[in-house]
Scaffold this motif. Sequence first.
Motif, PDB file in Angstrom:
ATOM      1  N   ARG A   1       0.840  -1.198   0.000  1.00 29.75           N
ATOM      2  CA  ARG A   1       0.000   0.000   0.000  1.00 29.75           C
ATOM      3  C   ARG A   1       0.881   1.256   0.000  1.00 29.75           C
ATOM      4  NH1 ARG A   1      -5.216  -1.381   1.357  1.00 29.75           N
ATOM      5  NH2 ARG A   1      -5.461  -3.512   2.105  1.00 29.75           N
ATOM      6  N   PHE A   2       0.547   2.190  -0.885  1.00 32.88           N
ATOM      7  CA  PHE A   2       1.228   3.479  -0.975  1.00 32.88           C
ATOM      8  C   PHE A   2       0.255   4.547  -0.475  1.00 32.88           C
ATOM      9  CE2 PHE A   2       2.986   0.734  -4.225  1.00 32.88           C
ATOM     10  CZ  PHE A   2       4.347   0.891  -4.072  1.00 32.88           C
ATOM     11  N   SER A   3       0.704   5.451   0.377  1.00 33.49           N
ATOM     12  CA  SER A   3      -0.180   6.416   1.027  1.00 33.49           C
ATOM     13  C   SER A   3      -0.696   7.529   0.116  1.00 33.49           C
ATOM     14  CB  SER A   3       0.541   7.050   2.231  1.00 33.49           C
ATOM     15  OG  SER A   3       1.652   7.809   1.787  1.00 33.49           O
ATOM     16  N   LEU A   4      -0.451   7.443  -1.150  1.00 31.89           N
ATOM     17  CA  LEU A   4      -0.871   8.475  -2.091  1.00 31.89           C
ATOM     18  C   LEU A   4      -1.875   7.883  -3.083  1.00 31.89           C
ATOM     19  CD1 LEU A   4      -0.234  11.418  -2.974  1.00 31.89           C
ATOM     20  CD2 LEU A   4       1.524  10.479  -4.461  1.00 31.89           C
ATOM     21  N   PRO A   5      -3.118   8.413  -3.135  1.00 31.53           N
ATOM     22  CA  PRO A   5      -4.065   7.889  -4.127  1.00 31.53           C
ATOM     23  C   PRO A   5      -3.577   8.195  -5.539  1.00 31.53           C
ATOM     24  CG  PRO A   5      -5.003   9.786  -2.987  1.00 31.53           C
ATOM     25  CD  PRO A   5      -3.680   9.487  -2.340  1.00 31.53           C
ATOM     26  N   ASP A   6      -3.816   7.294  -6.443  1.00 32.12           N
ATOM     27  CA  ASP A   6      -3.395   7.433  -7.848  1.00 32.12           C
ATOM     28  C   ASP A   6      -1.896   7.639  -7.999  1.00 32.12           C
ATOM     29  OD1 ASP A   6      -5.960   7.122  -8.971  1.00 32.12           O
ATOM     30  OD2 ASP A   6      -6.426   9.208  -8.488  1.00 32.12           O
ATOM     31  N   PHE A   7      -1.119   7.097  -7.068  1.00 31.52           N
ATOM     32  CA  PHE A   7       0.342   7.138  -7.190  1.00 31.52           C
ATOM     33  C   PHE A   7       0.772   6.378  -8.442  1.00 31.52           C
ATOM     34  CE2 PHE A   7       4.386   4.909  -5.991  1.00 31.52           C
ATOM     35  CZ  PHE A   7       5.210   6.001  -6.160  1.00 31.52           C
ATOM     36  N   LEU A   8       0.143   5.219  -8.670  1.00 33.17           N
ATOM     37  CA  LEU A   8       0.364   4.431  -9.883  1.00 33.17           C
ATOM     38  C   LEU A   8      -0.956   4.330 -10.629  1.00 33.17           C
ATOM     39  CD1 LEU A   8       2.465   1.534  -8.315  1.00 33.17           C
ATOM     40  CD2 LEU A   8       3.333   3.501  -9.586  1.00 33.17           C
ATOM     41  N   ARG A   9      -0.885   4.303 -11.948  1.00 27.49           N
ATOM     42  CA  ARG A   9      -2.080   4.185 -12.776  1.00 27.49           C
ATOM     43  C   ARG A   9      -2.695   2.794 -12.611  1.00 27.49           C
ATOM     44  NH1 ARG A   9      -0.642   5.134 -18.709  1.00 27.49           N
ATOM     45  NH2 ARG A   9       0.132   7.043 -17.783  1.00 27.49           N
ATOM     46  N   ALA A  10      -4.003   2.744 -12.411  1.00 25.68           N
ATOM     47  CA  ALA A  10      -4.705   1.466 -12.288  1.00 25.68           C
ATOM     48  C   ALA A  10      -4.452   0.628 -13.536  1.00 25.68           C
ATOM     49  CB  ALA A  10      -6.197   1.693 -12.097  1.00 25.68           C
ATOM     50  N   ALA A  11      -4.096  -0.643 -13.319  1.00 29.45           N
ATOM     51  CA  ALA A  11      -3.765  -1.513 -14.455  1.00 29.45           C
ATOM     52  C   ALA A  11      -3.732  -2.962 -14.011  1.00 29.45           C
ATOM     53  CB  ALA A  11      -2.402  -1.124 -15.030  1.00 29.45           C
TER      54      ALA A  11
ATOM     55  N   VAL B   1      -0.232  -8.789 -12.140  1.00 31.33           N
ATOM     56  CA  VAL B   1      -0.180  -7.883 -11.004  1.00 31.33           C
ATOM     57  C   VAL B   1      -1.329  -6.889 -11.162  1.00 31.33           C
ATOM     58  CG1 VAL B   1       1.158  -6.029  -9.922  1.00 31.33           C
ATOM     59  CG2 VAL B   1       2.310  -8.102 -10.715  1.00 31.33           C
ATOM     60  N   ALA B   2      -2.045  -6.641 -10.073  1.00 32.37           N
ATOM     61  CA  ALA B   2      -3.164  -5.692 -10.108  1.00 32.37           C
ATOM     62  C   ALA B   2      -2.756  -4.412  -9.392  1.00 32.37           C
ATOM     63  CB  ALA B   2      -4.386  -6.297  -9.442  1.00 32.37           C
ATOM     64  N   ILE B   3      -2.996  -3.284 -10.042  1.00 30.12           N
ATOM     65  CA  ILE B   3      -2.754  -1.978  -9.440  1.00 30.12           C
ATOM     66  C   ILE B   3      -4.101  -1.269  -9.389  1.00 30.12           C
ATOM     67  CG2 ILE B   3      -1.544   0.227  -9.597  1.00 30.12           C
ATOM     68  CD1 ILE B   3       0.527  -1.223 -11.391  1.00 30.12           C
ATOM     69  N   ARG B   4      -4.503  -0.858  -8.178  1.00 27.80           N
ATOM     70  CA  ARG B   4      -5.771  -0.144  -8.047  1.00 27.80           C
ATOM     71  C   ARG B   4      -5.603   0.986  -7.042  1.00 27.80           C
ATOM     72  NH1 ARG B   4      -8.525  -2.291  -3.517  1.00 27.80           N
ATOM     73  NH2 ARG B   4      -7.596  -4.226  -2.794  1.00 27.80           N
ATOM     74  N   SER B   5      -6.533   1.922  -7.095  1.00 27.43           N
ATOM     75  CA  SER B   5      -6.446   3.080  -6.219  1.00 27.43           C
ATOM     76  C   SER B   5      -7.768   3.294  -5.508  1.00 27.43           C
ATOM     77  CB  SER B   5      -6.085   4.317  -7.041  1.00 27.43           C
ATOM     78  OG  SER B   5      -5.807   5.405  -6.193  1.00 27.43           O
ATOM     79  N   THR B   6      -7.690   3.737  -4.255  1.00 28.25           N
ATOM     80  CA  THR B   6      -8.867   4.150  -3.502  1.00 28.25           C
ATOM     81  C   THR B   6      -8.745   5.658  -3.295  1.00 28.25           C
ATOM     82  OG1 THR B   6      -7.880   3.914  -1.304  1.00 28.25           O
ATOM     83  CG2 THR B   6      -8.828   1.913  -2.298  1.00 28.25           C
ATOM     84  N   SER B   7      -9.636   6.225  -2.514  1.00 24.36           N
ATOM     85  CA  SER B   7      -9.575   7.665  -2.269  1.00 24.36           C
ATOM     86  C   SER B   7      -8.395   8.054  -1.384  1.00 24.36           C
ATOM     87  CB  SER B   7     -10.882   8.142  -1.636  1.00 24.36           C
ATOM     88  OG  SER B   7     -11.076   7.485  -0.392  1.00 24.36           O
ATOM     89  N   THR B   8      -7.763   7.084  -0.704  1.00 23.42           N
ATOM     90  CA  THR B   8      -6.679   7.416   0.221  1.00 23.42           C
ATOM     91  C   THR B   8      -5.347   6.751  -0.098  1.00 23.42           C
ATOM     92  OG1 THR B   8      -7.314   5.604   1.681  1.00 23.42           O
ATOM     93  CG2 THR B   8      -8.278   7.773   2.136  1.00 23.42           C
ATOM     94  N   GLU B   9      -5.329   5.765  -0.988  1.00 16.81           N
ATOM     95  CA  GLU B   9      -4.087   5.032  -1.219  1.00 16.81           C
ATOM     96  C   GLU B   9      -4.078   4.333  -2.572  1.00 16.81           C
ATOM     97  OE1 GLU B   9      -3.855   2.099   1.907  1.00 16.81           O
ATOM     98  OE2 GLU B   9      -5.635   1.079   1.210  1.00 16.81           O
ATOM     99  N   THR B  10      -2.889   3.866  -2.959  1.00 16.03           N
ATOM    100  CA  THR B  10      -2.715   3.031  -4.146  1.00 16.03           C
ATOM    101  C   THR B  10      -2.286   1.655  -3.646  1.00 16.03           C
ATOM    102  OG1 THR B  10      -2.065   4.919  -5.490  1.00 16.03           O
ATOM    103  CG2 THR B  10      -1.437   2.734  -6.309  1.00 16.03           C
ATOM    104  N   ILE B  11      -2.877   0.613  -4.224  1.00 17.76           N
ATOM    105  CA  ILE B  11      -2.611  -0.755  -3.771  1.00 17.76           C
ATOM    106  C   ILE B  11      -2.032  -1.567  -4.924  1.00 17.76           C
ATOM    107  CG2 ILE B  11      -3.619  -2.853  -2.797  1.00 17.76           C
ATOM    108  CD1 ILE B  11      -5.890  -0.951  -1.727  1.00 17.76           C
ATOM    109  N   LEU B  12      -0.937  -2.252  -4.641  1.00 20.81           N
ATOM    110  CA  LEU B  12      -0.270  -3.137  -5.601  1.00 20.81           C
ATOM    111  C   LEU B  12      -0.464  -4.568  -5.092  1.00 20.81           C
ATOM    112  CD1 LEU B  12       1.773  -3.021  -8.063  1.00 20.81           C
ATOM    113  CD2 LEU B  12       3.553  -3.139  -6.355  1.00 20.81           C
ATOM    114  N   GLU B  13      -1.112  -5.427  -5.882  1.00 16.69           N
ATOM    115  CA  GLU B  13      -1.343  -6.812  -5.490  1.00 16.69           C
ATOM    116  C   GLU B  13      -0.633  -7.750  -6.455  1.00 16.69           C
ATOM    117  OE1 GLU B  13      -5.578  -7.348  -5.292  1.00 16.69           O
ATOM    118  OE2 GLU B  13      -5.655  -6.534  -3.267  1.00 16.69           O
TER     119      GLU B  13
END
Length: 168
Positions: A64-74, A92-104
């Motif tokens: 988890r990255f503390s910046l929303p939209d730090f990485l483009r969802a893909a 690999v899944a990259i998604r963003s919420t209103s508070t963070e960017t998540i790399l799975e």
Amino acid sequence: AAFYRSGASVSLPIGLGSSPNVVVTAEQPLVLMMRRSGDNAWNITVALAVRSMSLGPSPPLRIRFSLPDFLRAASVPYVLPGVEPVPAVEPVAIRSTSTETILEIPVPNKANDARYNYSSQMYSGASVSIRAFMGHSAAPTATSSPVSTPTKYPTRYPVVTSRPSSFR
């Protein structure tokens, strides 16, 4: 950064205009390497810090990255390295919420062993490398300060300090 325990966090000096530091949290012990690739992308490599074979489906490695939209969802396909490189079953899944960017990052396990030609154990501890593009909050714009790569790196990079006693 090296994360020796689940839920560990570290603030990394990424230097993105108004957000110079990004807090990175790992839900599993892992090693994370990131390198800027031009003005709008990151080369990211992740490796498990502790390798284990699950009898069933394993949860993905989650960062988890503390910046929303730090990485483009893909959804980013990748190849597992080795003597016989093989395309990963799941991207690999990259998604963003209103508070963070998540790399799975999915982990090969016995549940998908047949799809890895019965070699998932060999690939379960392999490092995963992808190229991810910056999201709109991290990319430079006309109204934000320009993205700059630090010219002087710290002599010691941050490492999560709560390590197992055997590492002290």
